[in-house]
Design a protein around this motif. Structure first.
Motif, PDB file in Angstrom:
ATOM      1  N   ALA A   4       0.758  -1.255   0.057  1.00 31.54           N
ATOM      2  CA  ALA A   4      -0.199  -0.027  -0.217  1.00 31.54           C
ATOM      3  C   ALA A   4       0.861   1.405  -0.061  1.00 31.54           C
ATOM      4  N   ILE A   5       2.170   1.331   0.662  1.00 37.95           N
ATOM      5  CA  ILE A   5       2.818   2.595   0.862  1.00 37.95           C
ATOM      6  C   ILE A   5       3.805   2.719  -0.356  1.00 37.95           C
ATOM      7  N   MET A   6       4.052   1.590  -0.986  1.00 38.69           N
ATOM      8  CA  MET A   6       4.642   1.617  -2.196  1.00 38.69           C
ATOM      9  C   MET A   6       3.862   2.003  -3.518  1.00 38.69           C
ATOM     10  N   GLY A  24      -0.380  11.345  -4.698  1.00 39.23           N
ATOM     11  CA  GLY A  24      -1.852  11.852  -4.584  1.00 39.23           C
ATOM     12  C   GLY A  24      -2.868  10.881  -4.703  1.00 39.23           C
ATOM     13  N   LYS A  25      -2.860   9.899  -5.157  1.00 34.78           N
ATOM     14  CA  LYS A  25      -3.882   8.715  -5.048  1.00 34.78           C
ATOM     15  C   LYS A  25      -4.182   8.197  -3.744  1.00 34.78           C
ATOM     16  N   ILE A  26      -5.248   8.211  -3.355  1.00 30.58           N
ATOM     17  CA  ILE A  26      -5.587   7.888  -1.869  1.00 30.58           C
ATOM     18  C   ILE A  26      -6.064   6.570  -1.699  1.00 30.58           C
ATOM     19  N   ILE A  43      12.516  15.976   0.272  1.00 28.31           N
ATOM     20  CA  ILE A  43      12.094  14.917   1.132  1.00 28.31           C
ATOM     21  C   ILE A  43      10.878  14.522   0.329  1.00 28.31           C
ATOM     22  N   ASP A  44      10.451  13.330   0.845  1.00 31.02           N
ATOM     23  CA  ASP A  44       9.233  12.688   0.523  1.00 31.02           C
ATOM     24  C   ASP A  44       8.332  12.589   1.421  1.00 31.02           C
ATOM     25  N   HIS A  45       6.833  12.955   1.238  1.00 24.98           N
ATOM     26  CA  HIS A  45       6.032  13.069   2.209  1.00 24.98           C
ATOM     27  C   HIS A  45       4.920  11.882   1.979  1.00 24.98           C
ATOM     28  N   ALA A  47      -1.765   8.580   1.477  1.00 27.73           N
ATOM     29  CA  ALA A  47      -1.419   9.363   0.305  1.00 27.73           C
ATOM     30  C   ALA A  47       0.134   9.778   0.239  1.00 27.73           C
ATOM     31  N   ALA A  48       0.679   9.820  -0.951  1.00 29.73           N
ATOM     32  CA  ALA A  48       2.207  10.137  -0.733  1.00 29.73           C
ATOM     33  C   ALA A  48       2.443  11.427  -1.854  1.00 29.73           C
ATOM     34  N   LEU A  49       3.233  12.079  -1.643  1.00 27.96           N
ATOM     35  CA  LEU A  49       3.922  13.067  -2.267  1.00 27.96           C
ATOM     36  C   LEU A  49       5.120  12.988  -2.623  1.00 27.96           C
TER      37      LEU A  49
END
Length: 205
Positions: free
Chosen positions: A25-27, A34-36, A178-180, A189-191
């Protein structure tokens, strides 16, 4: 009272399968900015960490990583939970942390403190996990770049204009930066630092 004498909240009940599901899920979130995603596992009573932040910690951190906790999260219970389930130590120096956990987006609004990486080793930058109130694919910013076919609208009521301006500046430093990872009580979700940000009214996927 020692750690062994206190009750530590339960981590994954099926370590192999649950950690694999959480890692995927994290990867996936990192690969599709931005996908939730709904978190596959939520860990309650993990000190001051919210349930999804706790899942991320147990999935990504181990005895070789250093963790930074902001003042709200840096409690005895949180440190004991992390130490018991991951073996990771905490640090008060955000520059040294591989992973930083923040209780709110407001903690990102000051001067940039985290490790941006070096040109020889950009992957050594800090990954910052931020608790937010909500995640939506509307309004806010328009994201584009790797992992996004055209563009993607993304927002959170916790992320204000100042954050997005800082995120734009972070992207301008790519491959450094940095990665969020944003976490609510149930979603993530990630940025990544590679994602381009347009602050005009968001339109897209």
């Amino acid at each position: 009272m020692t750690m062994s004498q206190q009750t530590i909240a339960q981590g994954f009940t099926d370590l192999t399968h649950q950690s694999q599901q959480s890692f995927k899920a994290i990867m996936d979130a990192m690969a599709q900015p931005g996908k939730i995603y709904d978190a596959p596992h939520k860990l309650s009573d993990a000190g001051a960490l919210n349930p999804v932040a706790a899942m991320v910690a147990l999935t990504l951190c181990d005895a070789e990583t250093l963790i930074y906790l902001d003042d709200t999260l840096n409690t005895t219970e949180t440190r004991q939970f992390l130490a018991f389930h991951t073996g990771a130590a905490t640090t008060s120096d955000p520059q040294k942390a591989q992973f930083a956990f923040l209780s709110s987006a407001e903690a990102l609004e000051g001067d940039h403190k985290f490790n941006m990486g070096k040109h020889e080793y950009p992957d050594q930058s800090t990954t910052v996990i931020v608790a937010v109130n909500d995640l939506v694919n509307q309004a806010g910013a328009t994201l584009s770049g790797p992992g996004i076919e055209t563009s993607r609208a993304f927002a959170s009521s916790s992320l204000n204009q100042k954050f997005w301006q800082q995120a734009e500046a972070n992207n301008a430093e790519y491959p450094l930066g940095i990665d969020h990872i944003f976490v609510t009580e149930t979603q993530l979700a990630a940025l990544p630092r590679s994602t381009k940000i347009n602050l005009d009214p968001a339109q897209g996927e």
